[in-house]
Design a protein around this motif. Sequence first.
Motif, short mmCIF file in Angstrom:
data_model
loop_
_atom_site.label_atom_id
_atom_site.label_comp_id
_atom_site.label_asym_id
_atom_site.label_seq_id
_atom_site.Cartn_x
_atom_site.Cartn_y
_atom_site.Cartn_z
N ALA A 79 0.80 -1.15 -0.05
CA ALA A 79 -0.04 -0.06 0.08
C ALA A 79 0.73 1.25 -0.05
O ALA A 79 0.35 2.38 -0.47
CB ALA A 79 -0.70 0.01 1.30
N ALA A 80 1.96 1.34 0.79
CA ALA A 80 2.95 2.35 0.71
C ALA A 80 3.51 2.76 -0.75
O ALA A 80 3.60 3.56 -1.15
CB ALA A 80 4.06 2.31 1.78
N LEU A 81 3.90 1.51 -1.06
CA LEU A 81 4.37 1.71 -2.61
C LEU A 81 3.29 2.35 -3.44
O LEU A 81 3.65 3.13 -4.22
CB LEU A 81 4.71 0.40 -3.50
CG LEU A 81 5.15 0.17 -4.84
CD1 LEU A 81 6.17 1.09 -5.08
CD2 LEU A 81 5.32 -1.13 -5.44
N TYR A 82 1.97 2.04 -3.64
CA TYR A 82 1.03 2.48 -4.48
C TYR A 82 0.82 3.91 -4.17
O TYR A 82 0.69 4.59 -5.09
CB TYR A 82 -0.39 1.71 -4.48
CG TYR A 82 0.00 -0.01 -4.49
CD1 TYR A 82 0.95 -0.24 -5.47
CD2 TYR A 82 -0.71 -0.80 -3.78
CE1 TYR A 82 1.02 -1.61 -5.59
CE2 TYR A 82 -0.49 -2.11 -3.77
CZ TYR A 82 0.52 -2.52 -4.74
OH TYR A 82 0.61 -4.02 -4.73
N GLU A 83 0.69 4.07 -2.78
CA GLU A 83 0.70 5.60 -2.50
C GLU A 83 1.56 6.44 -2.82
O GLU A 83 1.67 7.52 -3.31
CB GLU A 83 0.32 5.70 -0.92
CG GLU A 83 -1.18 5.18 -0.79
CD GLU A 83 -1.43 5.01 0.88
OE1 GLU A 83 -0.82 5.54 1.72
OE2 GLU A 83 -2.40 4.40 1.03
N ARG A 84 2.86 6.14 -2.80
CA ARG A 84 4.13 6.64 -3.29
C ARG A 84 4.10 7.09 -4.60
O ARG A 84 4.57 8.01 -5.29
CB ARG A 84 5.45 6.01 -3.03
CG ARG A 84 5.92 6.10 -1.62
CD ARG A 84 7.50 5.68 -1.77
NE ARG A 84 7.83 4.43 -2.14
CZ ARG A 84 7.59 3.34 -1.31
NH1 ARG A 84 7.29 3.24 -0.09
NH2 ARG A 84 7.91 2.12 -2.27
N LEU A 85 3.43 5.97 -5.42
CA LEU A 85 3.38 6.27 -7.01
C LEU A 85 2.14 6.79 -7.34
O LEU A 85 1.64 6.92 -8.61
CB LEU A 85 3.23 4.79 -7.52
CG LEU A 85 4.42 4.11 -7.36
CD1 LEU A 85 4.29 2.63 -7.95
CD2 LEU A 85 5.63 4.79 -7.97
N ASP A 86 1.21 7.69 -6.28
CA ASP A 86 0.31 8.38 -6.55
C ASP A 86 -1.14 7.72 -6.89
O ASP A 86 -1.84 8.31 -7.49
CB ASP A 86 0.56 9.71 -7.27
CG ASP A 86 1.48 10.76 -6.95
OD1 ASP A 86 1.51 10.64 -5.89
OD2 ASP A 86 2.17 11.31 -7.56
N TRP A 87 -1.05 6.47 -6.62
CA TRP A 87 -2.43 5.73 -6.83
C TRP A 87 -3.46 6.04 -5.88
O TRP A 87 -2.88 6.65 -4.58
CB TRP A 87 -2.39 4.20 -6.67
CG TRP A 87 -1.54 3.60 -8.02
CD1 TRP A 87 -0.47 4.07 -8.39
CD2 TRP A 87 -2.05 2.48 -8.69
NE1 TRP A 87 0.19 3.28 -9.55
CE2 TRP A 87 -1.05 2.15 -9.67
CE3 TRP A 87 -3.10 1.70 -8.42
CZ2 TRP A 87 -1.12 1.26 -10.47
CZ3 TRP A 87 -3.16 0.73 -9.42
CH2 TRP A 87 -2.37 0.40 -10.66
#
Length: 190
Positions: free
Chosen positions: A148-156
């Motif tokens: 989830a942290a990865l997706y949020e860093r990628l602006d998902w």
Amino acid sequence: MRRDRAADAADGHPVLRLRERSGQRDVEACVGVLASVHKADGYPADWPPQPGEWLEGSGGLGAWVAELDGRVVGHVGLSRPGAGDEAPGLWGGDAGPGGAGVVSRLFVGPDARGHGIGALLMGRVVREARARGLHPVLDVVSSDTAAAALYERLDWRLLGIVEQEWEPGRRVTLHCYAAPAAPAASGDPG
């Protein structure tokens, strides 16, 4: 500036390559990486009885692997929405001609992390989805905070949080995400 792979290998820098998953040898290598991910992180939440078939089922529209110094270290798949996929229903945006494309089976081996491989795999699958006229979406189990942290860093964008019953008496919370909007095409040739 793009570095030469031979120069990278010669000066000790790891050589990273993304490519389409191909054949049984790739599937077997991915299963090995997946086993180490499951041991370290608990993904997938339930180890599949036939992990190779589980992986191959993920790539209805395509699947890609990451290699680090010639060794498979990561995977991602793209498929049409199926039973149990929650994000496509929550997205509900202007789907264009193709609708939603579901990103799945993303993992990077614990010993290969720290090279940006997860973000590169996500970029590859997003480009493929958009090339097919699909908008990328995904579901992730709420306990998988690193993903989830990865997706949020990628602006998902978080679309919502839903619960599913995976088996009688076992409820699982899913976070549903959609990729950011594609950049608007510019009429300016540059």
